[in-house]
Design a protein around this motif. Structure first.
Motif, short mmCIF file in Angstrom:
data_model
loop_
_atom_site.label_atom_id
_atom_site.label_comp_id
_atom_site.label_asym_id
_atom_site.label_seq_id
_atom_site.Cartn_x
_atom_site.Cartn_y
_atom_site.Cartn_z
N CYS A 1 -10.05 -22.67 -49.62
CA CYS A 1 -10.94 -23.73 -49.14
C CYS A 1 -10.22 -24.44 -47.98
CB CYS A 1 -11.27 -24.70 -50.28
SG CYS A 1 -9.91 -25.81 -50.73
N PRO A 2 -10.88 -25.32 -47.25
CA PRO A 2 -10.21 -26.01 -46.14
C PRO A 2 -8.97 -26.79 -46.57
CG PRO A 2 -12.57 -26.24 -45.90
CD PRO A 2 -12.34 -25.58 -47.24
N GLY A 3 -8.93 -27.25 -47.82
CA GLY A 3 -7.78 -28.04 -48.28
C GLY A 3 -6.71 -27.24 -49.00
N CYS A 4 -6.93 -25.94 -49.21
CA CYS A 4 -5.93 -25.13 -49.91
C CYS A 4 -4.59 -25.20 -49.20
CB CYS A 4 -6.39 -23.67 -50.02
SG CYS A 4 -7.39 -23.34 -51.47
N GLY A 5 -3.59 -25.55 -49.93
CA GLY A 5 -2.23 -25.61 -49.41
C GLY A 5 -1.80 -26.99 -48.95
N LEU A 6 -2.70 -27.98 -48.95
CA LEU A 6 -2.31 -29.31 -48.48
C LEU A 6 -1.27 -29.97 -49.38
CD1 LEU A 6 -5.46 -31.06 -47.00
CD2 LEU A 6 -3.37 -30.41 -45.83
N THR A 7 -1.44 -29.88 -50.69
CA THR A 7 -0.45 -30.48 -51.59
C THR A 7 0.89 -29.80 -51.39
OG1 THR A 7 -2.18 -30.97 -53.21
CG2 THR A 7 0.09 -31.02 -54.00
N THR A 8 0.89 -28.48 -51.29
CA THR A 8 2.13 -27.75 -51.06
C THR A 8 2.72 -28.12 -49.71
OG1 THR A 8 1.29 -25.94 -52.42
CG2 THR A 8 3.14 -25.43 -50.96
N SER A 9 1.89 -28.23 -48.69
CA SER A 9 2.36 -28.59 -47.36
C SER A 9 3.01 -29.96 -47.35
CB SER A 9 1.19 -28.55 -46.37
OG SER A 9 1.62 -28.93 -45.08
N HIS B 1 -0.06 -25.02 -44.92
CA HIS B 1 -1.28 -25.50 -44.25
C HIS B 1 -0.86 -26.02 -42.89
CE1 HIS B 1 -5.05 -27.48 -43.38
NE2 HIS B 1 -5.56 -27.07 -44.52
N PRO B 2 -1.23 -25.34 -41.81
CA PRO B 2 -0.77 -25.74 -40.47
C PRO B 2 -1.10 -27.18 -40.08
CG PRO B 2 -1.74 -23.56 -40.39
CD PRO B 2 -2.01 -24.10 -41.77
N LEU B 3 -2.16 -27.75 -40.64
CA LEU B 3 -2.52 -29.12 -40.30
C LEU B 3 -1.87 -30.14 -41.25
CD1 LEU B 3 -6.32 -28.65 -39.52
CD2 LEU B 3 -4.41 -28.71 -37.92
N VAL C 1 -13.36 -36.33 -34.77
CA VAL C 1 -12.66 -35.17 -34.19
C VAL C 1 -11.68 -34.58 -35.21
CG1 VAL C 1 -10.96 -34.51 -32.42
CG2 VAL C 1 -12.96 -35.87 -31.79
N THR C 2 -10.96 -35.43 -35.93
CA THR C 2 -10.01 -34.96 -36.94
C THR C 2 -10.73 -34.17 -38.03
OG1 THR C 2 -8.55 -36.85 -36.51
CG2 THR C 2 -8.25 -35.70 -38.60
N VAL C 3 -11.84 -34.69 -38.51
CA VAL C 3 -12.60 -34.00 -39.57
C VAL C 3 -13.17 -32.69 -39.05
CG1 VAL C 3 -14.68 -34.15 -41.00
CG2 VAL C 3 -13.10 -36.09 -40.90
N VAL C 4 -13.69 -32.68 -37.83
CA VAL C 4 -14.25 -31.44 -37.26
C VAL C 4 -13.15 -30.38 -37.11
CG1 VAL C 4 -15.25 -30.44 -35.15
CG2 VAL C 4 -16.24 -32.51 -36.15
N ILE C 5 -11.97 -30.77 -36.62
CA ILE C 5 -10.86 -29.83 -36.49
C ILE C 5 -10.45 -29.31 -37.86
CG2 ILE C 5 -8.40 -29.63 -35.90
CD1 ILE C 5 -9.02 -31.52 -33.52
N PHE C 6 -10.32 -30.22 -38.84
CA PHE C 6 -9.91 -29.83 -40.18
C PHE C 6 -10.91 -28.85 -40.80
CE2 PHE C 6 -10.03 -30.55 -44.80
CZ PHE C 6 -8.71 -30.21 -45.13
#
Length: 157
Positions: free
Chosen positions: A61-69, A85-87, A125-130
């Motif tokens: 999903c778009p958020g997969c890896g955020l906690t790990t990141s 997660h690059p972002l 813009v942040t949400v659209v990029i994410f």
């Protein structure tokens, strides 16, 4: 765009202190956790279920890896943070900056202005990029959760 505006009413500034305390809690949890070596799944240490997108579609999903990141970033593992997660590191730095601006404003009796057109444009813009990144990654990353050892751990076998 005025980032901070004069405001002597402490009641109207409580949210800023709460935002900083929320950042403290998130950072403390990130310091407590150990980043998952696979690049996603660290949230499972908190007893949370696997990502439904990984379970149902075998895609992130778009958020997969955020906690790990964020956890890897907090532990100083910058390469692992970007890999998960690059972002993630950028979002954590934005979160950190906003928390300290809010704290500074609370002490100086300045309201962190988040209701301007410029701030709203930045957020959009942040949400659209994410979301754009997340949807692209979802479309282009098959077999995200099928690493057999990690997959077995995710589904509890």
């Amino acid at each position: 765009m005025a980032l901070l505006e004069a405001n002597n009413d402490r009641k109207k500034l409580r949210g800023q202190l709460l935002w900083f305390l929320f950042w403290c809690a998130i950072t403390a949890v990130g310091a407590y956790l150990t980043p998952d070596k696979s690049g996603h799944g660290t949230h499972r240490e908190l007893g949370l279920p696997p990502c439904p997108s990984v379970l149902l579609f075998d895609r992130p999903c778009p958020g997969c890896g955020l906690t790990t990141s964020w956890t890897a970033f907090i532990h100083g593992q910058f390469g692992a943070a970007f890999h998960a997660h690059p972002l993630g590191p950028l979002l954590y730095l934005l979160f950190t900056a906003s928390a300290f601006i809010a704290l500074y404003g609370w002490f100086k009796r300045l309201r962190f202005s988040t209701d301007s057109h410029e701030f709203n444009r930045i957020m959009i813009v942040t949400v659209v990029i994410f979301l754009g990144f997340g949807v692209t990654r979802m479309a282009l990353t098959p077999h995200f959760g099928t690493d057999s050892e990690h997959w077995s751990a995710l589904i509890g076998k």
